[in-house]
Design a protein around this motif. Sequence first.
Motif, PDB file in Angstrom:
ATOM      1  N   PRO A  35     -11.326  -7.573   4.459  1.00  0.00           N
ATOM      2  CA  PRO A  35     -11.001  -7.351   3.041  1.00  0.00           C
ATOM      3  C   PRO A  35     -11.309  -5.943   2.573  1.00  0.00           C
ATOM      4  CG  PRO A  35     -13.024  -8.636   3.251  1.00  0.00           C
ATOM      5  CD  PRO A  35     -12.445  -8.531   4.635  1.00  0.00           C
ATOM      6  N   ARG A  36     -12.194  -5.252   3.277  1.00  0.00           N
ATOM      7  CA  ARG A  36     -12.532  -3.867   2.925  1.00  0.00           C
ATOM      8  C   ARG A  36     -12.944  -3.142   4.198  1.00  0.00           C
ATOM      9  NH1 ARG A  36     -16.371  -7.272   1.376  1.00  0.00           N
ATOM     10  NH2 ARG A  36     -15.357  -7.521  -0.657  1.00  0.00           N
ATOM     11  N   ALA A  37     -12.960  -1.821   4.119  1.00  0.00           N
ATOM     12  CA  ALA A  37     -13.321  -1.022   5.280  1.00  0.00           C
ATOM     13  C   ALA A  37     -14.763  -1.312   5.696  1.00  0.00           C
ATOM     14  CB  ALA A  37     -13.151   0.461   4.971  1.00  0.00           C
ATOM     15  N   SER A  38     -15.011  -1.322   7.006  1.00  0.00           N
ATOM     16  CA  SER A  38     -16.365  -1.540   7.511  1.00  0.00           C
ATOM     17  C   SER A  38     -17.267  -0.384   7.122  1.00  0.00           C
ATOM     18  CB  SER A  38     -16.333  -1.682   9.035  1.00  0.00           C
ATOM     19  OG  SER A  38     -17.648  -1.737   9.553  1.00  0.00           O
ATOM     20  N   ILE A 113       1.015   5.666   2.574  1.00  0.00           N
ATOM     21  CA  ILE A 113       0.737   4.568   3.505  1.00  0.00           C
ATOM     22  C   ILE A 113      -0.607   3.953   3.142  1.00  0.00           C
ATOM     23  CG2 ILE A 113       0.365   3.905   5.908  1.00  0.00           C
ATOM     24  CD1 ILE A 113       2.088   6.242   6.735  1.00  0.00           C
ATOM     25  N   HIS A 114      -0.590   2.728   2.682  1.00  0.00           N
ATOM     26  CA  HIS A 114      -1.806   2.049   2.250  1.00  0.00           C
ATOM     27  C   HIS A 114      -2.107   0.881   3.188  1.00  0.00           C
ATOM     28  CE1 HIS A 114      -1.814   4.262  -1.587  1.00  0.00           C
ATOM     29  NE2 HIS A 114      -0.495   4.132  -1.525  1.00  0.00           N
ATOM     30  N   VAL A 115      -3.369   0.755   3.561  1.00  0.00           N
ATOM     31  CA  VAL A 115      -3.770  -0.333   4.449  1.00  0.00           C
ATOM     32  C   VAL A 115      -3.597  -1.667   3.734  1.00  0.00           C
ATOM     33  CG1 VAL A 115      -5.648  -1.333   5.801  1.00  0.00           C
ATOM     34  CG2 VAL A 115      -5.429   1.158   5.619  1.00  0.00           C
ATOM     35  N   ARG A 116      -2.909  -2.590   4.359  1.00  0.00           N
ATOM     36  CA  ARG A 116      -2.779  -3.945   3.821  1.00  0.00           C
ATOM     37  C   ARG A 116      -3.960  -4.761   4.327  1.00  0.00           C
ATOM     38  NH1 ARG A 116       3.637  -5.634   3.888  1.00  0.00           N
ATOM     39  NH2 ARG A 116       4.464  -3.611   3.200  1.00  0.00           N
ATOM     40  N   ARG A 117      -4.957  -4.928   3.505  1.00  0.00           N
ATOM     41  CA  ARG A 117      -6.180  -5.619   3.905  1.00  0.00           C
ATOM     42  C   ARG A 117      -6.051  -7.121   3.662  1.00  0.00           C
ATOM     43  NH1 ARG A 117      -9.623  -2.319   5.931  1.00  0.00           N
ATOM     44  NH2 ARG A 117      -9.596  -0.104   5.367  1.00  0.00           N
ATOM     45  N   ASN A 118      -7.031  -7.863   4.213  1.00  0.00           N
ATOM     46  CA  ASN A 118      -6.995  -9.325   4.154  1.00  0.00           C
ATOM     47  C   ASN A 118      -5.758  -9.877   4.840  1.00  0.00           C
ATOM     48  OD1 ASN A 118      -9.176 -10.772   3.198  1.00  0.00           O
ATOM     49  ND2 ASN A 118      -8.755 -10.285   1.061  1.00  0.00           N
ATOM     50  N   HIS A 119      -5.263  -9.175   5.836  1.00  0.00           N
ATOM     51  CA  HIS A 119      -4.110  -9.631   6.605  1.00  0.00           C
ATOM     52  C   HIS A 119      -4.593 -10.050   7.995  1.00  0.00           C
ATOM     53  CE1 HIS A 119      -1.448  -8.387   3.479  1.00  0.00           C
ATOM     54  NE2 HIS A 119      -0.360  -8.463   4.235  1.00  0.00           N
ATOM     55  N   GLU A 120      -4.856 -11.328   8.141  1.00  0.00           N
ATOM     56  CA  GLU A 120      -5.314 -11.850   9.425  1.00  0.00           C
ATOM     57  C   GLU A 120      -4.126 -12.369  10.215  1.00  0.00           C
ATOM     58  OE1 GLU A 120      -8.382 -15.171  11.337  1.00  0.00           O
ATOM     59  OE2 GLU A 120      -8.156 -14.991   9.155  1.00  0.00           O
TER      60      GLU A 120
END
Length: 463
Positions: A35-38, A113-120
């Motif tokens: 969900p967020r960067a480590s 370019i945006h990271v699509r997070r919470n994408h499992e």
Amino acid sequence: MTAEVLVVGAGPTGMTLANELRLAGVSCVLADRLPRASELSKAGGLQSRTQEAFDQRGLLEPLLATGDYPVTTAHFAGHLLSLVRERHQFPWRSVPQVAVEGFLEKHLAAHGIHVRRNHELVALEQDAEGVTATFADGTAIRSRYLVGADGGRSTVRKLLGAEFPGRPGTETTVAADVRLSAEVPMHTITPEGYRAQVFPLGADAEGRPLHRLALGGPGWSLERDVPVTEDEIRTGLKTVFGDRVDLVELRYARRITNAARQAAQYRHGRVFLAGDAAHVHLPLGAQGMNTGIQDALNLGWKLAAAVRGTASEGLLDSYHEERHPVGAAVLRNVQAQSLLLDDGPDSVAARALFADLVALPEVQHRLDDLLSGMGLRYEMPGSHPLVGLPAHDLGPALRSGRGVLADPEGRFGEIAAAWADRVDRVETGAEARLVRPDGYVAWAGDPAGLAPAIRRWFGAPVG
């Protein structure tokens, strides 16, 4: 298709690859399960070749401007390589992984370019035209190619059923980002075999120094998922250093294993593996992060050529052919270091002998070639001694991410014109060379060899 390339995993490998595709004008979706960067740095430094590659893209100076990242001394199994510090334009520098990731994510966002997070990722299927990836929330993304850069426990690799041979982890070591009460040596091993490695990570927002700490030794190993506590860190520091130092602050900590595995194949049809998804090992010298970034630099321009329809036959296969031996060599040197760091009596004797050998300049130079990436030479056609090596003097010319034909005597204008949509011709450089977008020399010397080389790496000419 939603994107021409889907990159699964937004670590340094995935974000470097996304930037390479962006430079080539290829649409890319970058997805990550977190969900967020480590906030934990799995690696703590940039090797010389990685810095050189970032500099060739215009990324190194702005990256270093984001914090205090000191130049330090490389090591092999805790033995400092002090005689190699001035060998390269960019010596080893302590840049934590979180800084690299944070910088690259902002850089990509600035270019849309945006990271699509919470994408499992939960499923993938490929056919002759592309790959369909399905995520846990039901989202499906269709792409022409997919790259798994999703770490050592790669979901992409598991969904492929890819072979991942090697050695399972037999012990764990504690890795933590900390503030300490005093300075201590970078590498310490007690007579009983307890060891500590301490690397600078720059400073926090208040200017206080941070360090990466690794602790291990006899009987220390616990299951990977057992939480690391402050008491465990304090006990470990006392075991190695006595009362010389104490823990001031524990930022993040985890257990790492000495597993050593490598994917048997980096390419599976339209799906590729890169970074830790392709190779895992004990993190010594930040080789995992640096090797993954180099995977991305090798693969990015080749994927872009395939998307544009200009890739020559076998170009995509050359990713595995070139990078698999590099990953295997990294596993070998890490396993050798692991043996030297072991607490057994034979390892103690080997360390004593190795300490004498590593004092020799030629030994340090050889080890530096292994670790820094500067000694890497890809197998390519051609007998010229520069072929397969990095082009160190053409940094600005490589900023666009295109190929470069260095033509200082102005002899190859006609050939260059036929590939002008893919290769820039510059009248600079020490001698005539064809340089791939990843910075490696693909041709030099015999003029008759230029046309075959440019076709091999850049496809058919315009028209």
